[in-house]
Design a protein around this motif. Sequence first.
Motif: not given
Length: 175
Positions: A22-26, A29-33, A52-57
């Motif tokens: 889950v951490a790596l997937a998030m 996603l952040e890195g891709g964005a 991005r905020v939801w993903v970071a949380l």
Amino acid sequence: MSTPYIQRLFSLASCRYFWVAVALAMLALEGGALYFQHVEKFYPCELCIYVRVWVALIFLVSVIALWIRKWLWGRIAASLTGLVLSLGLAMETWGLIKVEYGIGNGGACGYKANFPDWAPLDSWLPAVFEVQDLCQATPLVLGPISMTHGLVLVSIGLVLAMSVALMGCVRRVAE
């Protein structure tokens, strides 16, 4: 009587690899964005910043879960929090779907994120959380799949995984 596969599935919350995934997937996603923002010059809108905020949380919860997964109540707290945050991500993704397909007032967003005074993320980390464009269709990331469509798939996967993890924890309490 359940099979070993079902038992294993219901033990997701205690599995280190689940939370690492889950951490790596998030992070992906952040890195891709950030790649699309800073390299490809697809600037984020208000809804994108909220995603991005939801993903970071969710990332933060998954990292904390790595430490508290050994305790049943820690697993319950992490799974429940992960589920709530995943539902939040899904709701924000629905907003992106409305923009993508022009549903309702889908294009209504501004140039400033509405962060609370006690957490002005756009001031603290403008390279990550500053709104730079108005809402519009998201770019294609993998063939015909847009960022929004990818987020739909991720949201569904997270909601399902967190639900199964939480159900497994609740089963342990009931035993």
